[in-house]
Design a protein around this motif. Structure first.
Motif, PDB file in Angstrom:
ATOM      1  N   ILE A 266      -3.690 -27.225 -19.303  1.00  0.00           N
ATOM      2  CA  ILE A 266      -3.842 -27.345 -18.091  1.00  0.00           C
ATOM      3  C   ILE A 266      -4.524 -27.056 -17.107  1.00  0.00           C
ATOM      4  O   ILE A 266      -5.739 -26.558 -18.002  1.00  0.00           O
ATOM      5  N   ASP A 267      -4.451 -28.376 -15.918  1.00  0.00           N
ATOM      6  CA  ASP A 267      -5.541 -27.652 -15.216  1.00  0.00           C
ATOM      7  C   ASP A 267      -6.209 -26.921 -14.495  1.00  0.00           C
ATOM      8  O   ASP A 267      -5.659 -27.183 -13.143  1.00  0.00           O
ATOM      9  N   LEU A 268      -7.223 -26.467 -14.494  1.00  0.00           N
ATOM     10  CA  LEU A 268      -7.535 -25.155 -12.831  1.00  0.00           C
ATOM     11  C   LEU A 268      -8.191 -26.319 -12.892  1.00  0.00           C
ATOM     12  O   LEU A 268      -9.028 -26.712 -13.131  1.00  0.00           O
ATOM     13  N   PRO A 269      -8.573 -25.893 -11.105  1.00  0.00           N
ATOM     14  CA  PRO A 269      -9.027 -26.408 -10.113  1.00  0.00           C
ATOM     15  C   PRO A 269     -10.798 -25.402 -10.447  1.00  0.00           C
ATOM     16  O   PRO A 269     -10.690 -24.764 -11.731  1.00  0.00           O
ATOM     17  N   ASN A 270     -11.975 -25.983 -10.170  1.00  0.00           N
ATOM     18  CA  ASN A 270     -12.844 -25.969 -10.346  1.00  0.00           C
ATOM     19  C   ASN A 270     -13.781 -26.415  -8.984  1.00  0.00           C
ATOM     20  O   ASN A 270     -14.228 -27.449  -8.856  1.00  0.00           O
ATOM     21  N   PRO A 271     -14.730 -25.275  -8.593  1.00  0.00           N
ATOM     22  CA  PRO A 271     -13.813 -23.857  -8.868  1.00  0.00           C
ATOM     23  C   PRO A 271     -13.302 -23.409  -7.921  1.00  0.00           C
ATOM     24  O   PRO A 271     -12.458 -24.184  -7.078  1.00  0.00           O
ATOM     25  N   PHE A 272     -13.103 -22.511  -8.517  1.00  0.00           N
ATOM     26  CA  PHE A 272     -11.948 -21.420  -7.782  1.00  0.00           C
ATOM     27  C   PHE A 272     -12.430 -21.308  -6.377  1.00  0.00           C
ATOM     28  O   PHE A 272     -13.498 -20.673  -6.074  1.00  0.00           O
ATOM     29  N   PRO A 273     -11.518 -21.393  -5.297  1.00  0.00           N
ATOM     30  CA  PRO A 273     -11.741 -20.580  -4.798  1.00  0.00           C
ATOM     31  C   PRO A 273     -11.906 -18.803  -4.245  1.00  0.00           C
ATOM     32  O   PRO A 273     -11.372 -18.483  -4.859  1.00  0.00           O
ATOM     33  N   VAL A 274     -12.759 -19.177  -3.249  1.00  0.00           N
ATOM     34  CA  VAL A 274     -12.821 -16.938  -3.541  1.00  0.00           C
ATOM     35  C   VAL A 274     -12.589 -16.612  -2.359  1.00  0.00           C
ATOM     36  O   VAL A 274     -12.653 -17.805  -0.880  1.00  0.00           O
ATOM     37  N   MET A 275     -12.799 -15.438  -1.521  1.00  0.00           N
ATOM     38  CA  MET A 275     -11.616 -15.031  -0.785  1.00  0.00           C
ATOM     39  C   MET A 275     -12.058 -13.415  -0.414  1.00  0.00           C
ATOM     40  O   MET A 275     -11.384 -13.139  -1.853  1.00  0.00           O
ATOM     41  N   ASP A 276     -12.426 -13.019   0.140  1.00  0.00           N
ATOM     42  CA  ASP A 276     -12.255 -11.257   0.935  1.00  0.00           C
ATOM     43  C   ASP A 276     -11.302 -10.945   0.856  1.00  0.00           C
ATOM     44  O   ASP A 276     -10.502 -11.692   1.451  1.00  0.00           O
ATOM     45  N   PHE A 277     -11.074  -9.864   0.603  1.00  0.00           N
ATOM     46  CA  PHE A 277     -10.308  -8.739   1.067  1.00  0.00           C
ATOM     47  C   PHE A 277      -9.694  -8.753   1.500  1.00  0.00           C
ATOM     48  O   PHE A 277      -8.285  -8.547   1.903  1.00  0.00           O
ATOM     49  N   ALA A 278     -10.780  -8.621   2.706  1.00  0.00           N
ATOM     50  CA  ALA A 278     -10.031  -8.247   4.813  1.00  0.00           C
ATOM     51  C   ALA A 278      -8.854  -9.462   4.992  1.00  0.00           C
ATOM     52  O   ALA A 278      -8.274  -9.659   5.388  1.00  0.00           O
ATOM     53  N   THR A 279      -9.797 -10.954   4.258  1.00  0.00           N
ATOM     54  CA  THR A 279      -9.334 -12.252   4.660  1.00  0.00           C
ATOM     55  C   THR A 279      -7.982 -11.994   3.994  1.00  0.00           C
ATOM     56  O   THR A 279      -7.278 -12.188   4.716  1.00  0.00           O
ATOM     57  N   ALA A 280      -7.773 -12.148   2.884  1.00  0.00           N
ATOM     58  CA  ALA A 280      -6.151 -11.899   2.379  1.00  0.00           C
ATOM     59  C   ALA A 280      -5.707 -11.204   2.687  1.00  0.00           C
ATOM     60  O   ALA A 280      -4.340 -11.389   3.098  1.00  0.00           O
ATOM     61  N   MET A 281      -5.900 -10.074   2.667  1.00  0.00           N
ATOM     62  CA  MET A 281      -4.881  -9.256   3.541  1.00  0.00           C
ATOM     63  C   MET A 281      -4.810  -9.842   4.845  1.00  0.00           C
ATOM     64  O   MET A 281      -2.986  -9.843   6.010  1.00  0.00           O
ATOM     65  N   GLY A 282      -5.753 -10.189   6.029  1.00  0.00           N
ATOM     66  CA  GLY A 282      -5.237 -10.450   7.395  1.00  0.00           C
ATOM     67  C   GLY A 282      -4.734 -12.047   6.988  1.00  0.00           C
ATOM     68  O   GLY A 282      -4.070 -12.257   8.225  1.00  0.00           O
ATOM     69  N   MET A 283      -4.615 -12.844   6.280  1.00  0.00           N
ATOM     70  CA  MET A 283      -4.067 -13.907   6.332  1.00  0.00           C
ATOM     71  C   MET A 283      -2.896 -14.049   5.794  1.00  0.00           C
ATOM     72  O   MET A 283      -1.938 -14.921   6.411  1.00  0.00           O
ATOM     73  N   TYR A 284      -2.989 -13.727   4.671  1.00  0.00           N
ATOM     74  CA  TYR A 284      -1.347 -13.612   3.733  1.00  0.00           C
ATOM     75  C   TYR A 284      -0.738 -12.163   3.584  1.00  0.00           C
ATOM     76  O   TYR A 284       0.325 -12.162   3.090  1.00  0.00           O
ATOM     77  N   GLY A 285      -1.354 -10.776   4.248  1.00  0.00           N
ATOM     78  CA  GLY A 285      -0.980  -9.449   3.973  1.00  0.00           C
ATOM     79  C   GLY A 285      -0.884  -9.363   2.794  1.00  0.00           C
ATOM     80  O   GLY A 285       0.163  -8.614   2.484  1.00  0.00           O
ATOM     81  N   SER A 286      -1.481  -9.544   1.486  1.00  0.00           N
ATOM     82  CA  SER A 286      -1.319  -9.695  -0.103  1.00  0.00           C
ATOM     83  C   SER A 286      -3.071  -9.764  -0.640  1.00  0.00           C
ATOM     84  O   SER A 286      -3.437 -10.508   0.054  1.00  0.00           O
TER      85      SER A 286
END
Lengths: 600, 600
Positions: A266-286
């Motif tokens: 399996i090819d995983l992307p390079n690099p992995f995206p990075v997101m801060d906690f606040a954005t993750a909760m804000g945009m996805y609730g998770s």
């Protein structure tokens, strides 16, 4: 290979034509065809077809008596299959074995189910686990599991990490999850605990100059079980000194790419995206958003503070309340029944309802919207909703309005649910890809409203961001941690942090958590002590191996990637553990049973 | 390597001359010499000398404040050491680092002992384990341990063995050693046991067609501890299907040769000698004889049956009695005090005395012998003793006469003791070599006289030799098992067997052991069940990793090859485990403490 066999069944190919081979394996299927007996013989490498001709009376007679799952040793000549009987699905599909000897190594009673039956109940499978493990899927899963752990070992070995074993019989620190306890015989009245993780030991190993540590090890949590939980689970546990957060993330991101590639192609992307906690909760609730799902929250809390509609208004104005919209492109075509089902679905997460607006024709203003709630909302606010969510004609907007936790859980789950639905796939709201993500910058603390105190978001040994040390006691809610989670397709694959390496910072965190000096000394004295002897800057990460393999294999349950798992009632159906023990044993351990009614 | 450091301290050599390096590590020693401060900086790869000149005021000031075990980051230029100050013992001994920056990553309080102090008590070392682990010896031991386990993994991986995890929370089968128990919260009144070995699970994996399994895993026995025992210990556990005993032994013998060579540069002989159990007991009184010791027993039981001397005569004639002589070449020179000491030594093993004869001058007959016992023995028997033991002038013969177990234990231990003594080394009774040995053909059963029943010598799943199946119930004492132990320098490194793969044979063995059908079903039903589904011929082996590393490193105790061991009272002095737990925890587990006085 050995006296008993020369080759694996599944690996005999046309390269061996004309040669005599000896094979050992199990009767997968036996059939009588035109006076000839065909046996599909199975071993760990796969199947091969064995032919027993009536002109060899001894072979034929033996073959007549074999049944499914008999264990056989067969000697014979590798010959071409007849034209038209080639099986392209098998490595050995072009050849068959013309048997010159059939030896029954062990007979089998009739099996309780067909190995290729895919509709077995889990109870049946776990009760007859040994037969269940013979099935292709389980063979594949456990082999892949091994491959992954070996790839991890190779990768870490190359970087100078060394595997050091930490104790299984250790100290109970009743924080976080419930411990499994082990009564001590020698030290009456005392108990060991099975480790919830080797966290403190691996930190001690860093202080002890081992520099780079890893361990693939069992951890234990006595919690109520769900599909992705087991009383004992396996962690890939890593720690290193003298690396920055970014360097640690880079290292383990690369490791995962290599492991996925080498073990599963399996090819995983390079690099992995990075997101801060606040954005993750804000945009996805998770904090572990499934990035394959192309749906996002739109923050509407501010907007709703002054609307008349009470459902939105009260959520927007309550402490810790939140109002979000989630635009579903082309969702306007969703039938009422599906929306109703989603309404029931979000109720699981505590949502009291599921407001929505179908955007039929924006140009028509209010009249172009179809919704039970628009009558309560002003034209102006409706226009802003459309603008903020970027809704287009044919879309649907779902709303969540409640305590932030309820909104995040409910609409976050709804987001994933819609993404994975038939509709979601048709509407291209779901990308069938491997989608990893780093979530970083977690808050140091979460507020436990019930007990009105702060708890550690990760664990109390996580270091705060540089400069946040001074806020630990004065403004804990504002402290960001050097913590990071690796997420894949919405699952938390692993998580870690830079640890506190200074005793005074560790003590501050304990105080912020209302662990007083005495309690800290009693529970974590050995850590505080170790930190005083020039503890190095260090950090690490732990991956959940069971979960990783479950994801890789697309299994429905982690029980499908564990050889001998427990049920959701923490029982082993194969051995009937746990079980009653002798009074003598209890006596030696200085314990007795309480007289409480037994749970069935 | 990283932002913080460019190299490991111990690996900076003259190849880097003139380059700027950044190093992280601990202050091993700091000295002020001619107005210059020298710091020996230590990391996992070793030491490097750092020079802080007074002309760099900032560096010098920082260096003035550092103390032993401070954790530093140092940047500087690699320069040649002054003529005459080269340290040939260090890889970095030709160079030093001219510091341009000294950063204190973490200070250290004064350490309670010097790291190079070799006379620390074990209590001190285990209490301050983190500092103890920084010592050279412990760094070496744990790294070697890792190397060994990695070499094992590589070797087995190449042969298609796969690591499969078996449960830690399993079923209590109160046989053999005492179980560690884990009370179940969900299933009130029931208990898990921690595994004494993965024996049955690995057999099930063979039945499940995994073909070749291994695991490096923790096992648990709640026994009274000795120097070479721990409550939790690590086993290299292996099992394979479709190989003969000889093939299994060959495989693991080769593995050990490769592992010893690759991990420690030690050449083990090829092939290992093989000895059957009867010979080992006969010649050495032990099933794990230290073959480096050049002393052997001479069987005298028959000869002594009719002597007058009661000590010998009664031992020779009692049921299960034995009389042996052990010739000690040149032992005639042994002073009385040494013989007395040995007499006390054999008493530990139950011997009531230690008869001996010094052979001063054979030609003189009785008069040439010096001994408290010769007066009781006829000329004829004396002559036979000399002949059978092949004693020469100047030799000494020790005698053991008692129940065979006492003789074997006592004279067997004496044999090793003399071999390892100053005398033994001077008299060339000891070869300083690595001396492995296979001991095979163990009896299936041992007779437990106290309870007048047969017990399994290895374990009840061991297969009898071909043809011995019929004697299992009729003549258990005569049954030989397909069992084998690998012995090295008198230590049991590992052991294993071909397992029973037929249900009817397994049932016979249970009956021979007086385990009735009901009990067998209750305890081992899952095994008996599995054997019915075409279980393959299989067998395996388990090595004790702790013991292996103890031997390899020449450590005195297995605690020196375990990062966080328990004391002989099964306590962890670092974390103070086991410890008391909350009443709430006990309640949840449906147990309470017995009101017994606590053991301190």
């Amino acid at each position: 290979m050995s006296t008993m066999r020369t080759h694996y069944c599944g690996l005999v190919t046309e390269e061996l034509l004309g040669q005599t081979v000896s094979l050992c394996g199990w009767v997968h299927r036996r059939r009588d065809h035109g006076g000839v007996i065909f046996i599909d013989l199975r071993d760990r490498e796969g199947l091969v077809q064995v032919v027993c001709h009536p002109d060899n009376a001894e072979v034929f007679k033996a073959a007549e008596h074999v049944r499914n799952e008999f264990c056989l040793r067969i000697t014979g000549t590798v010959t071409n299959r007849l034209e038209g009987t080639v099986n392209a699905n098998l490595k050995s599909g072009k050849i068959e074995i013309n048997a010159s000897s059939v030896e029954v190594l062990n007979a089998s009673v009739p099996v309780p189910f067909q190995l290729d039956d895919d509709n077995l109940s889990e109870t049946t499978r776990l009760t007859h686990r040994v037969l269940d493990l013979r099935r292709n899927q389980m063979q594949h899963n456990l082999r892949l599991r091994y491959k992954v752990s070996m790839e991890v070992r190779k990768y870490l070995d190359n970087l100078g990490f060394i595997d050091i074993e930490t104790p299984m019989l250790t100290k109970s620190t009743p924080e976080g999850a419930r411990d499994y306890l082990v009564p001590s015989r020698v030290n009456a009245g005392n108990f060991f605990a099975l480790p919830q993780s080797p966290q403190l030991f691996k930190q001690l190993l860093m202080v002890a100059n081992f520099d780079r540590y890893y361990q693939i090890t069992k951890c234990f949590r006595d919690e109520d079980l769900r599909a992705d939980r087991q009383p004992e689970f396996t962690q890939i546990d890593c720690e290193t000194s003298f690396l920055t957060e970014q360097e640690i993330r880079d290292l383990f991101e690369d490791m995962m790419r290599v492991v996925f590639k080498n073990a599963a192609g399996i090819d995983l992307p390079n690099p992995f995206p990075v997101m801060d906690f606040a954005t993750a909760m804000g945009m996805y609730g998770s904090d572990k958003p499934d990035m394959r799902v192309k749906l996002e929250f739109t923050e509407l809390t501010e907007l709703m503070k002054s609307v008349e509609f009470k459902v939105f208004n009260s959520a927007a104005n309550m402490t810790g309340g939140r109002v979000v919209g989630m635009r579903v492109p082309q969702g306007g075509s969703m039938p009422r029944s599906e929306i109703d089902a989603y309404t029931q679905f979000v109720a699981i997460y505590g949502a009291k309802g599921l407001a929505y607006i179908k955007v039929n024709e924006k140009a028509k203003g209010r009249d172009g919207l179809q919704s039970p709630i628009v009558k309560n909302i002003s034209d102006e606010v409706l226009a802003q909703i459309l603008e903020l969510t970027k809704a287009e004609d044919g879309d649907l907007i779902f709303f969540g309005a409640d305590k932030a936790k309820v909104v995040n859980d409910a609409i976050g789950a709804l987001r994933v649910k819609i993404g994975h639905s038939e509709f979601g796939k048709k509407a291209a709201l779901f990308d069938e890809v491997w989608s990893p993500l780093w979530v970083i910058d977690f808050p140091m603390f979460e507020h436990d409203e019930e007990n009105n105190r702060w708890t550690a978001t990760h664990h109390p040994f996580t270091a705060p961001k540089d400069g946040h040390e001074d806020m630990l006691e004065t403004n804990p809610g504002a402290c960001i941690a050097k913590a990071y989670d690796m997420v894949l397709n919405g699952w938390e694959l692993g998580g870690g942090s830079i640890r506190i390496h200074r005793e005074e910072v560790q003590s501050k965190v304990f105080r912020a958590l209302k662990i007083d000096a005495e309690e800290a000394q009693l529970k974590f004295g050995f850590l505080l002590d170790a930190l005083q002897y020039g503890a190095p800057p260090h950090g690490g990460l732990a991956f959940g191996l069971d979960r990783l393999i479950t994801l890789m294999t697309g299994s429905e349950s982690i029980r499908d990637v564990i050889a001998f798992p427990k049920t959701q009632r923490a029982q082993c159906l194969l051995t009937n553990a746990p079980s009653e023990v002798d009074e003598k044993q209890l006596k030696e351990l200085h314990i007795r049973l309480r007289n409480e009614p037994k749970v069935a």
